[in-house]
Each structure stands twice: as structure tokens, then as C-alpha cells.
Design a protein around this motif. Sequence first.
Motif, short mmCIF file in Angstrom:
data_model
loop_
_atom_site.label_atom_id
_atom_site.label_comp_id
_atom_site.label_asym_id
_atom_site.label_seq_id
_atom_site.Cartn_x
_atom_site.Cartn_y
_atom_site.Cartn_z
N SER A 113 118.21 5.56 25.61
CA SER A 113 117.46 4.33 25.31
C SER A 113 117.30 3.46 26.56
CB SER A 113 118.11 3.55 24.17
OG SER A 113 119.41 3.18 24.52
N TYR A 114 118.31 3.43 27.44
CA TYR A 114 118.22 2.64 28.67
C TYR A 114 117.06 3.14 29.55
CZ TYR A 114 119.30 0.69 33.24
OH TYR A 114 119.21 0.05 34.45
N LEU A 115 116.97 4.46 29.77
CA LEU A 115 115.88 5.02 30.58
C LEU A 115 114.54 4.81 29.89
CD1 LEU A 115 117.12 8.42 32.08
CD2 LEU A 115 116.57 6.32 33.27
N SER A 116 114.50 4.96 28.57
CA SER A 116 113.25 4.76 27.83
C SER A 116 112.77 3.33 27.99
CB SER A 116 113.45 5.08 26.35
OG SER A 116 113.76 6.45 26.18
N ASP A 117 113.67 2.36 27.91
CA ASP A 117 113.29 0.96 28.10
C ASP A 117 112.84 0.71 29.54
OD1 ASP A 117 113.93 0.40 25.48
OD2 ASP A 117 115.91 -0.43 25.95
N LEU A 118 113.54 1.29 30.50
CA LEU A 118 113.21 1.11 31.92
C LEU A 118 111.83 1.68 32.25
CD1 LEU A 118 114.37 0.22 34.73
CD2 LEU A 118 115.11 2.58 34.99
N LEU A 119 111.52 2.86 31.70
CA LEU A 119 110.26 3.53 32.00
C LEU A 119 109.12 3.15 31.06
CD1 LEU A 119 111.67 7.06 32.89
CD2 LEU A 119 110.95 5.27 34.46
N GLY A 120 109.44 2.50 29.95
CA GLY A 120 108.40 2.05 29.05
C GLY A 120 107.86 3.11 28.12
N THR A 121 108.54 4.23 28.02
CA THR A 121 108.13 5.30 27.12
C THR A 121 109.36 6.10 26.71
OG1 THR A 121 106.55 7.10 26.80
CG2 THR A 121 107.63 6.99 28.95
N GLU A 122 109.26 6.81 25.62
CA GLU A 122 110.37 7.61 25.12
C GLU A 122 110.70 8.73 26.10
OE1 GLU A 122 113.31 7.73 22.49
OE2 GLU A 122 111.63 6.35 22.31
N VAL A 123 111.95 8.81 26.52
CA VAL A 123 112.40 9.81 27.49
C VAL A 123 113.60 10.54 26.91
CG1 VAL A 123 113.31 10.19 29.81
CG2 VAL A 123 111.62 8.41 29.43
N ASP A 124 113.62 11.86 27.10
CA ASP A 124 114.80 12.64 26.74
C ASP A 124 115.10 13.60 27.88
OD1 ASP A 124 113.04 14.80 26.46
OD2 ASP A 124 113.07 14.77 24.29
N PHE A 125 116.12 14.42 27.72
CA PHE A 125 116.55 15.31 28.79
C PHE A 125 115.44 16.29 29.20
CE2 PHE A 125 118.58 19.05 30.61
CZ PHE A 125 119.43 18.48 31.54
N SER A 126 114.77 16.89 28.23
CA SER A 126 113.75 17.89 28.56
C SER A 126 112.57 17.27 29.31
CB SER A 126 113.27 18.64 27.31
OG SER A 126 112.60 17.76 26.44
N ILE A 127 112.18 16.04 28.95
CA ILE A 127 111.10 15.37 29.67
C ILE A 127 111.52 15.12 31.12
CG2 ILE A 127 109.88 13.15 29.89
CD1 ILE A 127 109.68 13.13 26.82
N LEU A 128 112.72 14.64 31.32
CA LEU A 128 113.22 14.38 32.67
C LEU A 128 113.32 15.67 33.48
CD1 LEU A 128 114.06 11.99 34.37
CD2 LEU A 128 116.38 12.28 33.54
N GLN A 129 113.83 16.72 32.88
CA GLN A 129 113.94 18.01 33.55
C GLN A 129 112.56 18.53 33.92
OE1 GLN A 129 116.85 21.42 32.61
NE2 GLN A 129 115.05 21.91 31.39
N ASN A 130 111.59 18.41 33.02
CA ASN A 130 110.23 18.86 33.31
C ASN A 130 109.61 18.05 34.45
OD1 ASN A 130 110.36 20.83 31.38
ND2 ASN A 130 109.12 19.76 29.89
N LEU A 131 109.82 16.75 34.45
CA LEU A 131 109.30 15.92 35.54
C LEU A 131 109.83 16.39 36.89
CD1 LEU A 131 109.43 12.19 34.37
CD2 LEU A 131 107.47 13.39 35.31
N LEU A 132 111.12 16.67 36.94
CA LEU A 132 111.75 17.05 38.20
C LEU A 132 111.41 18.46 38.66
CD1 LEU A 132 115.22 15.40 37.56
CD2 LEU A 132 113.49 14.65 39.21
N THR A 133 110.96 19.32 37.77
CA THR A 133 110.63 20.71 38.15
C THR A 133 109.13 20.99 38.17
OG1 THR A 133 110.92 21.46 35.86
CG2 THR A 133 112.84 21.64 37.35
N GLY A 134 108.31 19.95 38.01
CA GLY A 134 106.86 20.13 38.10
C GLY A 134 106.21 20.67 36.84
N GLN A 135 106.90 20.59 35.72
CA GLN A 135 106.34 21.03 34.44
C GLN A 135 105.76 19.82 33.70
OE1 GLN A 135 106.31 24.49 35.24
NE2 GLN A 135 106.04 24.36 33.05
#
Length: 193
Positions: A113-135
Amino acid sequence: MKYALPMVMIIFMVSCKSTKVISGGTVDAKLSSKSVIKAHYQNEAGFKTLAGRVKISYSDGETSQNVSVSLRMEKDKAIWMSAPLGIVKAYITPDRVSFYNKLENEYFDGDFSYLSDLLGTEVDFSILQNLLTGQAIIDLRQGKYDIGISNESYRLTPKEQDVLYKTLFQVEPKNFKMALQQLSQPLEKRVLE
């Protein structure tokens, strides 16, 4: 029996042939959005562990920061990030997010919830992993997209944009990884890029 091994080898080589779409690193204007999306998922990185450096840029409208961080990742299990001299460290698992900021003497250990509030959208582990690996942060196979060419990459936009969120994806022709992912909330004046 002496023909069995060569037959098995031939079957193995035929069944393991590559089906990846390769464009030689240049944009092919003839490719459809479906072909680009298919190539994107066929070129997904197959890894158990990953290590590297990542440049992160953050702006909230008032302040902005750019920092290079060391990144280590164990696929689907953990992400470790550390800024130079250990000033900021983060440890992220599918269940929790924790970080320590030495400069401002801040510590956090909790859910996404902290990261979701900071980024302004719902974030979970798979979204973060995909962002970091270019998916892609969402499953592109679930929608229909228009394709265009922008900045020497494929530009994918949904045929029907969501009312609350607008999305845009740019895919590199060389490796079919994400060059840009943009999720915006026009009413809230927020953009995650």
C-alpha cells in the motif's frame, strides 16, 4: 537401434526451433500489434537470479530525484536494491516491502500500500518485477491495441482506453522489451512512466 539416436536428435532439434520474431533491431512497419505482443512475451527473460544496476528517476511535481542503484533479484521471490554507500536499501518480496533511508532516518516494513500510494496506482510484486525486467506491467494479450511507430520503436495504444487510466507502451524492435510504459490518470494529473 543405431538409427534411434539420430532420430531422437532430429525430433529434438525440430521441436526446439525458435519461433521468435526478429526484426534485426529496426522497426518493421509491416508487423501487426498482435505480432509485436507475441514477440514481447516470447522474448521474456528466463532467469533464476539477476544482478545489475538501474537508474531510477522520481518526480512528484515539487521535487525530483535521480539515483543509480544496485539491483539483485530472485525471480518471483525477492528484489534487493541498494543505493551507493548503502544510503538507501530496499527488500521486496511478494508479501512485503521494507526499506531503510539513512539520510532521513526512515524505516518502513509493511505491505504494498505504501508503494501504491507513492506511485499513485496499484502496485504488487509482479508489476514491480515486470517493470525492472522490461516486461509489460499488464497482460497485453488480454486487449486489442493499435500500433504505430514512435522514436524508432513500436507504439501500442489500447483500441479502447479506460475511463480512469490511459495506457501507452513502446516496444524496442531489437529485443521486444518495453522501452516505455506509461500509465496516466488525467483527472488526478498523475503519470507513472
